[in-house]
Each structure stands twice: as C-alpha cells, then as structure tokens.
Design an enzyme around this catalytic site. Structure first.
Site, PDB file in Angstrom:
ATOM      1  N   GLU A  29       0.829  -1.196   0.000  1.00  0.00           N
ATOM      2  CA  GLU A  29       0.000   0.000   0.000  1.00  0.00           C
ATOM      3  C   GLU A  29       0.867   1.251   0.000  1.00  0.00           C
ATOM      4  O   GLU A  29       1.995   1.227   0.489  1.00  0.00           O
ATOM      5  CB  GLU A  29      -0.916   0.031   1.233  1.00  0.00           C
ATOM      6  CG  GLU A  29      -1.984  -1.034   1.194  1.00  0.00           C
ATOM      7  CD  GLU A  29      -2.944  -0.951   2.362  1.00  0.00           C
ATOM      8  OE1 GLU A  29      -3.007   0.110   3.015  1.00  0.00           O
ATOM      9  OE2 GLU A  29      -3.624  -1.944   2.622  1.00  0.00           O
ATOM     10  N   GLU A  37      -8.321  11.915   6.996  1.00  0.00           N
ATOM     11  CA  GLU A  37      -8.806  10.779   6.214  1.00  0.00           C
ATOM     12  C   GLU A  37      -8.940   9.538   7.095  1.00  0.00           C
ATOM     13  O   GLU A  37      -9.932   8.813   7.019  1.00  0.00           O
ATOM     14  CB  GLU A  37      -7.842  10.507   5.055  1.00  0.00           C
ATOM     15  CG  GLU A  37      -8.241   9.348   4.171  1.00  0.00           C
ATOM     16  CD  GLU A  37      -7.211   9.060   3.086  1.00  0.00           C
ATOM     17  OE1 GLU A  37      -7.477   8.158   2.269  1.00  0.00           O
ATOM     18  OE2 GLU A  37      -6.137   9.702   3.059  1.00  0.00           O
ATOM     19  N   HIS A  45     -16.114   2.922   9.095  1.00  0.00           N
ATOM     20  CA  HIS A  45     -15.996   1.467   9.232  1.00  0.00           C
ATOM     21  C   HIS A  45     -16.238   0.932  10.646  1.00  0.00           C
ATOM     22  O   HIS A  45     -16.139  -0.261  10.860  1.00  0.00           O
ATOM     23  CB  HIS A  45     -14.610   1.015   8.754  1.00  0.00           C
ATOM     24  CG  HIS A  45     -14.418   1.184   7.288  1.00  0.00           C
ATOM     25  ND1 HIS A  45     -14.936   0.317   6.364  1.00  0.00           N
ATOM     26  CD2 HIS A  45     -13.775   2.144   6.576  1.00  0.00           C
ATOM     27  CE1 HIS A  45     -14.622   0.721   5.144  1.00  0.00           C
ATOM     28  NE2 HIS A  45     -13.914   1.836   5.250  1.00  0.00           N
ATOM     29  N   HIS A  47     -18.771   0.240  12.300  1.00  0.00           N
ATOM     30  CA  HIS A  47     -19.812  -0.797  12.390  1.00  0.00           C
ATOM     31  C   HIS A  47     -19.762  -1.778  11.218  1.00  0.00           C
ATOM     32  O   HIS A  47     -20.690  -2.552  11.033  1.00  0.00           O
ATOM     33  CB  HIS A  47     -21.193  -0.145  12.466  1.00  0.00           C
ATOM     34  CG  HIS A  47     -21.356   0.725  13.672  1.00  0.00           C
ATOM     35  ND1 HIS A  47     -21.402   0.214  14.949  1.00  0.00           N
ATOM     36  CD2 HIS A  47     -21.459   2.068  13.797  1.00  0.00           C
ATOM     37  CE1 HIS A  47     -21.538   1.205  15.815  1.00  0.00           C
ATOM     38  NE2 HIS A  47     -21.558   2.347  15.139  1.00  0.00           N
ATOM     39  N   ASP A  48     -18.682  -1.748  10.464  1.00  0.00           N
ATOM     40  CA  ASP A  48     -18.542  -2.620   9.295  1.00  0.00           C
ATOM     41  C   ASP A  48     -18.322  -4.059   9.752  1.00  0.00           C
ATOM     42  O   ASP A  48     -17.371  -4.351  10.478  1.00  0.00           O
ATOM     43  CB  ASP A  48     -17.364  -2.141   8.446  1.00  0.00           C
ATOM     44  CG  ASP A  48     -17.280  -2.833   7.099  1.00  0.00           C
ATOM     45  OD1 ASP A  48     -17.855  -3.931   6.938  1.00  0.00           O
ATOM     46  OD2 ASP A  48     -16.611  -2.285   6.213  1.00  0.00           O
ATOM     47  N   TYR A 129       4.247 -17.526   8.960  1.00  0.00           N
ATOM     48  CA  TYR A 129       2.974 -18.012   8.440  1.00  0.00           C
ATOM     49  C   TYR A 129       2.966 -19.541   8.336  1.00  0.00           C
ATOM     50  O   TYR A 129       1.966 -20.181   8.660  1.00  0.00           O
ATOM     51  CB  TYR A 129       2.668 -17.382   7.082  1.00  0.00           C
ATOM     52  CG  TYR A 129       2.660 -15.866   7.109  1.00  0.00           C
ATOM     53  CD1 TYR A 129       2.321 -15.143   8.256  1.00  0.00           C
ATOM     54  CD2 TYR A 129       3.016 -15.128   5.985  1.00  0.00           C
ATOM     55  CE1 TYR A 129       2.330 -13.758   8.281  1.00  0.00           C
ATOM     56  CE2 TYR A 129       3.022 -13.739   5.998  1.00  0.00           C
ATOM     57  CZ  TYR A 129       2.679 -13.065   7.153  1.00  0.00           C
ATOM     58  OH  TYR A 129       2.686 -11.689   7.172  1.00  0.00           O
ATOM     59  N   LYS A 131       4.740 -21.591  10.204  1.00  0.00           N
ATOM     60  CA  LYS A 131       4.660 -22.106  11.573  1.00  0.00           C
ATOM     61  C   LYS A 131       3.222 -22.089  12.096  1.00  0.00           C
ATOM     62  O   LYS A 131       2.833 -22.959  12.872  1.00  0.00           O
ATOM     63  CB  LYS A 131       5.558 -21.287  12.514  1.00  0.00           C
ATOM     64  CG  LYS A 131       7.031 -21.635  12.400  1.00  0.00           C
ATOM     65  CD  LYS A 131       7.890 -20.777  13.289  1.00  0.00           C
ATOM     66  CE  LYS A 131       7.687 -21.116  14.751  1.00  0.00           C
ATOM     67  NZ  LYS A 131       8.636 -20.428  15.640  1.00  0.00           N
TER      68      LYS A 131
END
Length: 181
Positions: A29, A37, A45, A47-48, A129, A131
């Site tokens: 990103e 922002e 977000h 309550h997303d 990852y 492991k």
C-alpha cells in the site's frame, strides 16, 4: 501480549504506521494518509461487519496491529494482515497476535478459510505463516507495486480444520510436557 479491538484513541499510532514507507510496502500500500482521512475511515468502518481490527499490546504499549479484512460470510473467508512496530520485532508478537486473530476468525466468526498475501522475498514473514499452519496455494507474478518495483506475491491460506488439528496437537504436547515434569 494481548490483542484488543482498535479504538479511536489508537488512531495517532495507526497514522504513524500508515505513513511509514517501508512498513506499508509489506502491505503493498501507498504510505500516504492524512489524519483527517484516517478519522473519517474509522468513523465509516466502525460498524462494518466485513473487517475486524485489533491492536497488539505488549506490557501495555501499542506494539502493532492485526486485521481480519474482506470478511465474506457466504464462502466464510477473510484475509489476515499484521504489522509489528520495529521496536517490538523479534519477540514473536506477530505470530502470537496472528494466532489469536485466527482463533477469533475460526471460533467467533466461524470462517472456513483465512488467507494472506506476502511478498515472495519476505522470508521472515513466510516462516511465521508456515509455523502457524498456512500453506502456499500459489504465486502471483508482479502482483503488487512496492518500493519502485513490481513484486511477486505468494497467496497462502489455512483452513479451519487444519487450525483445529494444530491446536489439538499443541494442547496434547503441552499436556505431555506437564505430565513429564
């Protein structure tokens, strides 16, 4: 180490992370975000139901974030992401936080599969990852643009059944150790 839900009070720390070029490159990103922002995104977000964001704390200090995003309740899948601040790296916090987030994904949200994307050259992350039980499912050529180059990315996933098996083995191993002492 514990994980807890992201709160408004954490936004200054998140803003700092989101503007670190090297750190955000791991998430493929752009490292640019205004605080205004970020506040708007947080409010939008809060309550997303398609994401869960957790703060990683170590001895009461903000150490990073672990997130479950793109939660899809039809196939019961989601993506997991983690960032640990450099000051806290090397303490297995990423692995512990991801393990707790996976427990949340599988046992609270009832996900069937959790997946992630990782730069093929990020060997320390790939090791963590694996492991945790993630399996390599494929490699995408020039999938992301980061640090001025197109980067190849591994797609890795773990199924709930495999996570449960691994947890059962860990519990059995721990029980054996306790009985042996």
């Amino acid at each position: 180490m514990l994980i807890r839900p992201l709160e408004r009070k954490d936004l200054k720390k998140i803003h700092h992370i989101n503007n670190q070029r090297d750190t955000m490159a791991y998430w493929f990103e752009e490292a640019y975000e205004s605080f205004d922002e970020l506040e708007e995104l947080y409010a939008k977000h809060i309550h997303d139901t398609h994401e869960r964001r957790f703060v990683i704390q170590e001895n009461g200090e903000f150490a990073g974030v672990v997130e479950l995003v793109d939660i899809d309740y039809i196939p019961r899948t989601c993506e997991i992401q983690v960032i640990v601040l450099s000051k806290f790296r090397g303490r297995k916090l990423a692995q512990q936080a991801m393990d707790k987030a996976l427990e949340h994904a599988f046992f609270i949200l009832n996900m069937h599969k959790v997946y992630l994307y990782v730069d093929t050259e990020n060997k320390p992350a790939i090791h963590i990852y694996q492991k945790l039980g993630f399996q390599l499912e494929g490699t995408m050529k020039e999938q992301f643009y980061a640090r001025g180059n197109y980067r190849d990315s591994h797609f890795m996933g773990i199924m709930k059944r495999d996570f449960v098996k691994q947890k059962n083995r860990e519990m059995k191993d721990e029980s054996s150790k306790l009985q042996g002492s």
